[in-house]
Design a protein around this motif. Sequence first.
Motif, PDB file in Angstrom:
ATOM      1  N   ILE A   1       0.826  -1.213   0.000  1.00 63.23           N
ATOM      2  CA  ILE A   1       0.000   0.000   0.000  1.00 63.23           C
ATOM      3  C   ILE A   1       0.857   1.259   0.000  1.00 63.23           C
ATOM      4  O   ILE A   1       0.705   2.145  -0.843  1.00 63.23           O
TER       5      ILE A   1
ATOM      6  N   TYR B   1      -8.404   8.403   0.996  1.00 62.47           N
ATOM      7  CA  TYR B   1      -7.940   7.926  -0.308  1.00 62.47           C
ATOM      8  C   TYR B   1      -8.045   8.989  -1.401  1.00 62.47           C
ATOM      9  O   TYR B   1      -7.094   9.204  -2.168  1.00 62.47           O
TER      10      TYR B   1
ATOM     11  N   LEU C   1      -7.655   4.356   3.426  1.00 64.17           N
ATOM     12  CA  LEU C   1      -9.040   4.238   2.976  1.00 64.17           C
ATOM     13  C   LEU C   1      -9.829   5.516   3.262  1.00 64.17           C
ATOM     14  O   LEU C   1     -10.607   5.999   2.424  1.00 64.17           O
TER      15      LEU C   1
ATOM     16  N   LYS D   1      -5.015   2.002 -12.019  1.00 64.39           N
ATOM     17  CA  LYS D   1      -5.507   2.840 -10.923  1.00 64.39           C
ATOM     18  C   LYS D   1      -4.616   2.643  -9.707  1.00 64.39           C
ATOM     19  O   LYS D   1      -4.014   1.578  -9.531  1.00 64.39           O
TER      20      LYS D   1
ATOM     21  N   SER E   1      -5.505   2.345  -6.590  1.00 63.35           N
ATOM     22  CA  SER E   1      -6.042   1.310  -5.697  1.00 63.35           C
ATOM     23  C   SER E   1      -5.670  -0.084  -6.194  1.00 63.35           C
ATOM     24  O   SER E   1      -5.317  -0.965  -5.396  1.00 63.35           O
ATOM     25  N   THR E   2      -5.725  -0.281  -7.507  1.00 66.96           N
ATOM     26  CA  THR E   2      -5.345  -1.570  -8.090  1.00 66.96           C
ATOM     27  C   THR E   2      -3.854  -1.827  -7.883  1.00 66.96           C
ATOM     28  O   THR E   2      -3.433  -2.941  -7.583  1.00 66.96           O
TER      29      THR E   2
END
Length: 265
Positions: free
Chosen positions: A26, A150, A147, A214, A216-217
Amino acid sequence: MIEALQYDFIQNAIIAGVLVSIAAGIIGSLVVVNKITFLAGGIAHSSYGGIGLAIFLGLPVLFGATIFAVTTAFIIAAITLKNRSRIDSIIGIMWAFGMGLGIIFVDLTPGYNVDLMSYLFGSIIAVSNEDIIYLSILDMFIVFLVLFFYKQILAVSYDSEFAKLRGINVRFFYTLILILAALSVVAAIKVVGLILVIALLTIPTYLAEMFAKKLSTMMALSALLATSFTLLGLMISYFYDISSGASIIMVGVVTLFIVKILGKK
């Protein structure tokens, strides 16, 4: 390897590896996207001062490293936001100061003779139940913040000027990203050590960036890759009796090399 799972230290090593890989995937994505790999490296090495201070005061090592790393992240964020042209000098100073301070505190600790190489290159098989709890809390904290913020982090990471125009506090989120990087560094100390931590943060992310469109991906794929490298590295370390931290990083490097070769073909 199946029979090895009966040992508590192997179980702890696997759990710690997964927890650290999630954080590395992350935050490694944010480090790469924001082009702050060198800053993260400075935070990593300066946190050695926290390790030395914790040993000197008899505190948990990871706790001392956390306090020192987060403090360093605050200082670096404050200075680099105002004077980006001198980032390399600032990082070099913080890097040297942290390492030097850590060594001095260890030297001043009466009767301390533990091999400090485990903090530089990692010793995942030495992870305790207390370390697992600490890593779990760090992971939950990191995941929650990413999260929750984000959209703001995404905006600041890709276009800080646009984010500023939209009313986003760029200073706050830039500092937050560095703090999250500091926490990830601390989490990875037990697994790959301070010397190799940047490799764990960047190699899986560099691979994930090739396939993800992306952020997040990229984070999810990077965490998955980091977990795979860690588990495979642990297996190699167990079978051939070699350093776990170095094994994990070499698995990542070899995978990156293979993917690049196949990509060219």
